[in-house]
Motif scaffolding. Sequence first.
Motif, PDB file in Angstrom:
ATOM      1  N   MET A   1       0.843  -1.183   0.000  1.00 34.33           N
ATOM      2  CA  MET A   1       0.000   0.000   0.000  1.00 34.33           C
ATOM      3  C   MET A   1       0.883   1.239   0.000  1.00 34.33           C
ATOM      4  SD  MET A   1      -3.431   0.547   0.940  1.00 34.33           S
ATOM      5  CE  MET A   1      -4.339   1.994   1.222  1.00 34.33           C
ATOM      6  N   THR A   2       0.588   2.148  -0.904  1.00 32.71           N
ATOM      7  CA  THR A   2       1.418   3.338  -1.052  1.00 32.71           C
ATOM      8  C   THR A   2       0.985   4.487  -0.158  1.00 32.71           C
ATOM      9  OG1 THR A   2       0.059   4.242  -2.831  1.00 32.71           O
ATOM     10  CG2 THR A   2       1.861   2.772  -3.471  1.00 32.71           C
ATOM     11  N   GLY A   3      -0.242   4.431   0.377  1.00 30.37           N
ATOM     12  CA  GLY A   3      -0.733   5.531   1.183  1.00 30.37           C
ATOM     13  C   GLY A   3      -1.249   6.684   0.344  1.00 30.37           C
ATOM     14  N   LYS A   4      -1.313   6.504  -0.977  1.00 32.69           N
ATOM     15  CA  LYS A   4      -1.803   7.556  -1.870  1.00 32.69           C
ATOM     16  C   LYS A   4      -3.294   7.770  -1.651  1.00 32.69           C
ATOM     17  CE  LYS A   4      -1.955   8.989  -6.673  1.00 32.69           C
ATOM     18  NZ  LYS A   4      -1.789  10.383  -6.369  1.00 32.69           N
ATOM     19  N   THR A   5      -3.694   9.025  -1.655  1.00 31.75           N
ATOM     20  CA  THR A   5      -5.109   9.356  -1.579  1.00 31.75           C
ATOM     21  C   THR A   5      -5.473  10.249  -2.756  1.00 31.75           C
ATOM     22  OG1 THR A   5      -4.753  11.267  -0.158  1.00 31.75           O
ATOM     23  CG2 THR A   5      -5.210   9.157   0.939  1.00 31.75           C
ATOM     24  N   TYR A   6      -6.756  10.326  -3.016  1.00 40.77           N
ATOM     25  CA  TYR A   6      -7.289  11.128  -4.108  1.00 40.77           C
ATOM     26  C   TYR A   6      -8.310  12.090  -3.534  1.00 40.77           C
ATOM     27  CZ  TYR A   6      -5.295   7.261  -6.697  1.00 40.77           C
ATOM     28  OH  TYR A   6      -4.433   6.322  -7.194  1.00 40.77           O
ATOM     29  N   THR A   7      -8.316  13.300  -4.034  1.00 40.04           N
ATOM     30  CA  THR A   7      -9.286  14.282  -3.584  1.00 40.04           C
ATOM     31  C   THR A   7     -10.515  14.196  -4.470  1.00 40.04           C
ATOM     32  OG1 THR A   7      -7.506  15.737  -2.839  1.00 40.04           O
ATOM     33  CG2 THR A   7      -9.682  16.727  -3.102  1.00 40.04           C
ATOM     34  N   LEU A   8     -11.637  13.864  -3.846  1.00 44.89           N
ATOM     35  CA  LEU A   8     -12.907  13.762  -4.550  1.00 44.89           C
ATOM     36  C   LEU A   8     -13.856  14.825  -4.021  1.00 44.89           C
ATOM     37  CD1 LEU A   8     -13.447   9.888  -4.498  1.00 44.89           C
ATOM     38  CD2 LEU A   8     -12.189  11.258  -6.146  1.00 44.89           C
ATOM     39  N   LEU A   9     -14.892  15.104  -4.781  1.00 47.18           N
ATOM     40  CA  LEU A   9     -15.898  16.051  -4.356  1.00 47.18           C
ATOM     41  C   LEU A   9     -17.111  15.272  -3.875  1.00 47.18           C
ATOM     42  CD1 LEU A   9     -15.817  19.157  -4.447  1.00 47.18           C
ATOM     43  CD2 LEU A   9     -17.255  19.048  -6.461  1.00 47.18           C
ATOM     44  N   GLY A  10     -17.646  15.663  -2.729  1.00 44.76           N
ATOM     45  CA  GLY A  10     -18.811  14.991  -2.169  1.00 44.76           C
ATOM     46  C   GLY A  10     -20.107  15.615  -2.635  1.00 44.76           C
ATOM     47  N   ALA A  11     -21.217  15.025  -2.249  1.00 45.11           N
ATOM     48  CA  ALA A  11     -22.542  15.513  -2.625  1.00 45.11           C
ATOM     49  C   ALA A  11     -22.781  16.940  -2.142  1.00 45.11           C
ATOM     50  CB  ALA A  11     -23.618  14.583  -2.077  1.00 45.11           C
ATOM     51  N   ASP A  12     -22.108  17.336  -1.070  1.00 45.17           N
ATOM     52  CA  ASP A  12     -22.241  18.699  -0.539  1.00 45.17           C
ATOM     53  C   ASP A  12     -21.225  19.662  -1.165  1.00 45.17           C
ATOM     54  OD1 ASP A  12     -19.893  17.798   0.599  1.00 45.17           O
ATOM     55  OD2 ASP A  12     -20.475  18.273   2.655  1.00 45.17           O
ATOM     56  N   ARG A  13     -20.545  19.198  -2.217  1.00 41.07           N
ATOM     57  CA  ARG A  13     -19.512  19.951  -2.959  1.00 41.07           C
ATOM     58  C   ARG A  13     -18.259  20.238  -2.137  1.00 41.07           C
ATOM     59  NH1 ARG A  13     -23.401  24.293  -4.999  1.00 41.07           N
ATOM     60  NH2 ARG A  13     -24.933  22.977  -5.986  1.00 41.07           N
ATOM     61  N   SER A  14     -18.090  19.522  -1.039  1.00 39.53           N
ATOM     62  CA  SER A  14     -16.881  19.657  -0.231  1.00 39.53           C
ATOM     63  C   SER A  14     -15.886  18.581  -0.647  1.00 39.53           C
ATOM     64  CB  SER A  14     -17.202  19.492   1.249  1.00 39.53           C
ATOM     65  OG  SER A  14     -18.019  20.534   1.689  1.00 39.53           O
ATOM     66  N   PRO A  15     -14.619  18.941  -0.756  1.00 37.38           N
ATOM     67  CA  PRO A  15     -13.609  17.931  -1.095  1.00 37.38           C
ATOM     68  C   PRO A  15     -13.337  17.001   0.082  1.00 37.38           C
ATOM     69  CG  PRO A  15     -12.595  20.089  -0.801  1.00 37.38           C
ATOM     70  CD  PRO A  15     -14.064  20.273  -0.632  1.00 37.38           C
ATOM     71  N   TYR A  16     -13.013  15.766  -0.235  1.00 32.90           N
ATOM     72  CA  TYR A  16     -12.610  14.798   0.785  1.00 32.90           C
ATOM     73  C   TYR A  16     -11.573  13.859   0.197  1.00 32.90           C
ATOM     74  CZ  TYR A  16     -15.615  11.281  -1.445  1.00 32.90           C
ATOM     75  OH  TYR A  16     -16.180  10.413  -2.338  1.00 32.90           O
ATOM     76  N   GLU A  17     -10.777  13.260   1.051  1.00 38.53           N
ATOM     77  CA  GLU A  17      -9.724  12.343   0.622  1.00 38.53           C
ATOM     78  C   GLU A  17     -10.267  10.914   0.563  1.00 38.53           C
ATOM     79  OE1 GLU A  17      -6.583  13.362  -0.387  1.00 38.53           O
ATOM     80  OE2 GLU A  17      -7.563  15.303  -0.187  1.00 38.53           O
ATOM     81  N   SER A  18      -9.864  10.189  -0.478  1.00 34.27           N
ATOM     82  CA  SER A  18     -10.294   8.809  -0.672  1.00 34.27           C
ATOM     83  C   SER A  18      -9.094   7.972  -1.105  1.00 34.27           C
ATOM     84  CB  SER A  18     -11.369   8.755  -1.762  1.00 34.27           C
ATOM     85  OG  SER A  18     -11.677   7.422  -2.101  1.00 34.27           O
ATOM     86  N   VAL A  19      -9.061   6.725  -0.672  1.00 37.63           N
ATOM     87  CA  VAL A  19      -7.995   5.822  -1.134  1.00 37.63           C
ATOM     88  C   VAL A  19      -8.325   5.271  -2.511  1.00 37.63           C
ATOM     89  CG1 VAL A  19      -7.218   5.196   1.182  1.00 37.63           C
ATOM     90  CG2 VAL A  19      -8.990   3.832   0.076  1.00 37.63           C
ATOM     91  N   THR A  20      -9.574   5.450  -2.951  1.00 38.23           N
ATOM     92  CA  THR A  20     -10.014   5.004  -4.273  1.00 38.23           C
ATOM     93  C   THR A  20     -10.141   6.210  -5.193  1.00 38.23           C
ATOM     94  OG1 THR A  20     -11.298   3.274  -3.192  1.00 38.23           O
ATOM     95  CG2 THR A  20     -11.824   3.724  -5.484  1.00 38.23           C
ATOM     96  N   PRO A  21      -9.570   6.151  -6.388  1.00 36.51           N
ATOM     97  CA  PRO A  21      -9.699   7.282  -7.302  1.00 36.51           C
ATOM     98  C   PRO A  21     -11.138   7.447  -7.779  1.00 36.51           C
ATOM     99  CG  PRO A  21      -8.607   5.457  -8.397  1.00 36.51           C
ATOM    100  CD  PRO A  21      -8.783   5.069  -6.969  1.00 36.51           C
ATOM    101  N   GLY A  22     -11.482   8.651  -8.183  1.00 41.36           N
ATOM    102  CA  GLY A  22     -12.809   8.906  -8.738  1.00 41.36           C
ATOM    103  C   GLY A  22     -12.978   8.213 -10.072  1.00 41.36           C
ATOM    104  N   ILE A  23     -14.226   7.897 -10.406  1.00 40.25           N
ATOM    105  CA  ILE A  23     -14.494   7.259 -11.692  1.00 40.25           C
ATOM    106  C   ILE A  23     -15.038   8.244 -12.711  1.00 40.25           C
ATOM    107  CG2 ILE A  23     -14.852   4.990 -10.659  1.00 40.25           C
ATOM    108  CD1 ILE A  23     -17.898   5.459 -11.163  1.00 40.25           C
ATOM    109  N   LEU A  24     -15.378   9.465 -12.255  1.00 40.21           N
ATOM    110  CA  LEU A  24     -15.881  10.512 -13.133  1.00 40.21           C
ATOM    111  C   LEU A  24     -15.138  11.804 -12.851  1.00 40.21           C
ATOM    112  CD1 LEU A  24     -19.694   9.843 -12.697  1.00 40.21           C
ATOM    113  CD2 LEU A  24     -18.346   9.339 -14.737  1.00 40.21           C
ATOM    114  N   GLY A  25     -14.961  12.587 -13.890  1.00 37.21           N
ATOM    115  CA  GLY A  25     -14.353  13.898 -13.740  1.00 37.21           C
ATOM    116  C   GLY A  25     -15.407  14.966 -13.953  1.00 37.21           C
ATOM    117  N   GLY A  26     -15.118  16.164 -13.516  1.00 35.95           N
ATOM    118  CA  GLY A  26     -16.059  17.249 -13.704  1.00 35.95           C
ATOM    119  C   GLY A  26     -15.362  18.588 -13.767  1.00 35.95           C
TER     120      GLY A  26
END
Length: 90
Positions: A1-26
């Motif tokens: 495990m590399t410890g890499k995280t991805y910044t995703l946008l939540g339903a409330d439009r706030s960014p959050y860190e995820s260990v899984t990359p997003g599947i959609l861009g915007g």
Amino acid sequence: MTGKTYTLLGADRSPYESVTPGILGGHRGGRIYGRLDCPAALRAIAKGGYVKNRVFFANEAIAIAAGFRPCGACLPEKYALWKRSREAAR
């Protein structure tokens, strides 16, 4: 495990860190979401734009909940449905 995280946008439009990359861009400015390989987005990125307003989503439901609409270039069927629903609401 590399410890890499991805910044995703939540339903409330706030960014959050995820260990899984997003599947959609915007694009935050246009509130549009689409596939990561969207030709329109890739053209905009190649021209030097788009990147500072790019966001990522874990799934389509979150993108919609955040107020984003489908991209007409890479999701034409979903865009057509979205557009018809908007016209019907008028």
